[in-house]
Design an enzyme around this catalytic site. Structure first.
Site, PDB file in Angstrom:
ATOM      1  N   GLY A 109       3.429  -2.838   2.262  1.00 28.49           N
ATOM      2  CA  GLY A 109       2.081  -2.339   2.013  1.00 28.49           C
ATOM      3  C   GLY A 109       1.994  -1.937   0.553  1.00 28.49           C
ATOM      4  O   GLY A 109       2.339  -2.720  -0.328  1.00 28.49           O
ATOM      5  N   GLU A 110       1.590  -0.720   0.319  1.00 29.38           N
ATOM      6  CA  GLU A 110       1.462  -0.221  -1.055  1.00 29.38           C
ATOM      7  C   GLU A 110       2.193   1.122  -1.113  1.00 29.38           C
ATOM      8  O   GLU A 110       1.748   2.107  -0.523  1.00 29.38           O
ATOM      9  CB  GLU A 110      -0.023  -0.093  -1.399  1.00 29.38           C
ATOM     10  N   SER A 111       3.316   1.116  -1.827  1.00 34.84           N
ATOM     11  CA  SER A 111       4.211   2.284  -1.765  1.00 34.84           C
ATOM     12  C   SER A 111       3.561   3.554  -2.302  1.00 34.84           C
ATOM     13  O   SER A 111       3.811   4.648  -1.788  1.00 34.84           O
ATOM     14  CB  SER A 111       5.505   1.990  -2.526  1.00 34.84           C
TER      15      SER A 111
ATOM     16  N   CYS B  98       9.910  -4.249   1.615  1.00 38.77           N
ATOM     17  CA  CYS B  98       9.039  -4.270   0.437  1.00 38.77           C
ATOM     18  C   CYS B  98       8.590  -2.858   0.034  1.00 38.77           C
ATOM     19  O   CYS B  98       9.394  -2.105  -0.499  1.00 38.77           O
ATOM     20  CB  CYS B  98       7.880  -5.233   0.678  1.00 38.77           C
TER      21      CYS B  98
ATOM     22  N   ARG C 101       9.574  -1.666  -9.007  1.00 41.08           N
ATOM     23  CA  ARG C 101       8.379  -2.063  -8.281  1.00 41.08           C
ATOM     24  C   ARG C 101       7.728  -3.272  -8.958  1.00 41.08           C
ATOM     25  O   ARG C 101       7.774  -3.389 -10.172  1.00 41.08           O
ATOM     26  CB  ARG C 101       7.423  -0.875  -8.339  1.00 41.08           C
TER      27      ARG C 101
ATOM     28  N   ILE D 166       6.072 -10.699  -1.573  1.00 40.67           N
ATOM     29  CA  ILE D 166       4.666 -10.434  -1.914  1.00 40.67           C
ATOM     30  C   ILE D 166       4.616  -9.236  -2.861  1.00 40.67           C
ATOM     31  O   ILE D 166       4.842  -8.107  -2.432  1.00 40.67           O
ATOM     32  CB  ILE D 166       3.831 -10.156  -0.639  1.00 40.67           C
ATOM     33  N   ARG D 167       4.387  -9.493  -4.140  1.00 38.98           N
ATOM     34  CA  ARG D 167       4.463  -8.429  -5.158  1.00 38.98           C
ATOM     35  C   ARG D 167       5.645  -7.511  -4.881  1.00 38.98           C
ATOM     36  O   ARG D 167       5.501  -6.284  -4.746  1.00 38.98           O
ATOM     37  CB  ARG D 167       3.162  -7.637  -5.231  1.00 38.98           C
TER      38      ARG D 167
ATOM     39  N   HIS E 216       9.706  -9.780   3.448  1.00 40.42           N
ATOM     40  CA  HIS E 216       9.027  -9.372   4.684  1.00 40.42           C
ATOM     41  C   HIS E 216       9.520 -10.173   5.885  1.00 40.42           C
ATOM     42  O   HIS E 216       8.849 -11.127   6.300  1.00 40.42           O
ATOM     43  CB  HIS E 216       7.520  -9.617   4.551  1.00 40.42           C
TER      44      HIS E 216
ATOM     45  N   GLU F 264       9.185  -9.520   8.781  1.00 44.38           N
ATOM     46  CA  GLU F 264       8.223  -9.344   9.888  1.00 44.38           C
ATOM     47  C   GLU F 264       7.143 -10.416   9.900  1.00 44.38           C
ATOM     48  O   GLU F 264       6.351 -10.463  10.841  1.00 44.38           O
ATOM     49  CB  GLU F 264       7.599  -7.940   9.826  1.00 44.38           C
TER      50      GLU F 264
HETATM   51  N1  GLN Z   1       3.793  -3.895  -4.687  1.00 42.22           N
HETATM   52  C1  GLN Z   1       3.784  -3.070  -3.528  1.00 42.22           C
HETATM   53  C2  GLN Z   1       4.168  -1.641  -3.859  1.00 42.22           C
HETATM   54  O1  GLN Z   1       4.364  -1.287  -4.935  1.00 42.22           O
HETATM   55  C3  GLN Z   1       4.720  -3.598  -2.457  1.00 42.22           C
HETATM   56  C4  GLN Z   1       4.185  -4.881  -1.921  1.00 42.22           C
HETATM   57  C5  GLN Z   1       4.510  -5.148  -0.485  1.00 42.22           C
HETATM   58  O2  GLN Z   1       4.909  -4.274   0.272  1.00 42.22           O
HETATM   59  N2  GLN Z   1       4.253  -6.362  -0.084  1.00 42.22           N
HETATM   60  O3  GLN Z   1       4.261  -0.840  -2.984  1.00 42.22           O
END
Ligand code: GLN
Length: 216
Positions: free
Chosen positions: A65-67, A97, A126, A155-156, A196, A198
């Site tokens: 997700g987005e940390s 991630c 990150r 993914i990023r 990921h 999952e």
């Molecule tokens: N770039 C996201 C972050 O900094 C991580 C991306 C992801 O979980 N797919 O949290």
């Protein structure tokens, strides 16, 4: 993306195996995918948003997700200190991630106010793979897992820039400009992947984690 396992009846439900209760931190991110994968691997998955829910699980998954968003929500939901305490006490955890970022002891290229959980002695960068390759896939060897290379979706994604002495490196990028970058690690009962598992339909990492929880 192959998610055929979602409807595959051949789940890991052998009666002789215990069915550990595994929480998925459900503040933000791809919670549902982890819930489905865990259920398929013979665990009893539950959502964790409260301290009482955290107290009741045998292990915890921190989703992608987005940390920085998850970090803020950990504070807002009064979960930061309880979660640090459970990790200190040895609760098994798996982060993918953003989850990997949260489990780190040090994070580079994040917000100054971002919190992390010190679950693994590692420095994580990150968004390390950069803009032009925000998202890519590769096949990699994952130590300790039979069945050949694993398809890994980034993914990023972060990478592990420093792994502490007691940290086991489980996977690195096999080739290309990021060859050798560490993307899966384990220290004690805590497991983390940059990618990921999952979302690919390959449940080997989740199975490994459920086994870790059973053994703990
Ligand atoms: N770039 C996201 C972050 O900094 C991580 C991306 C992801 O979980 N797919 O949290």
């Amino acid at each position: 993306m192959n998610a055929s396992w979602v409807s595959d009846p051949a789940a890991d439900t052998a009666p002789e195996l215990s069915r550990p209760t595994i929480g998925v931190l459900a503040l933000q991110g791809d919670v549902r995918e982890h819930i489905a994968a865990l259920a398929h691997c013979g665990a009893e998955p539950v959502l964790v948003r409260r301290e009482s829910e955290l107290a009741a699980v045998d292990g915890l998954v921190l989703p992608g997700g987005e940390s920085t968003a998850i970090s803020k929500l950990l504070v807002a939901f009064d979960l930061l200190q309880p979660l640090r305490a459970r990790l200190r006490d040895g609760m098994p955890a798996f982060g993918s991630c953003a989850g990997m970022i949260l489990l780190a002891s040090e994070v580079l290229d994040t917000r100054l106010d971002a919190q992390h959980l010190n679950g693994i002695d590692m420095t994580v960068r990150r968004n390390a793979f950069g803009r032009q390759v925000d998202s890519f896939e590769t096949d990699l060897d994952f130590a300790g897992l039979d069945g050949g290379p694993m398809r890994a979706v980034f993914i990023r994604a972060p990478w592990v820039e420093r792994a502490g002495e007691r940290v086991q490196v489980l996977a690195t990028v096999p080739s290309g400009p990021f060859e050798g970058r560490i993307v899966a690690v384990r220290e004690g009962n805590v497991l983390a992947t940059s990618f990921h598992p999952e979302v690919t339909g390959d449940l080997r990492v989740h199975r490994m984690f459920v086994e870790m929880v059973r053994a703990a």
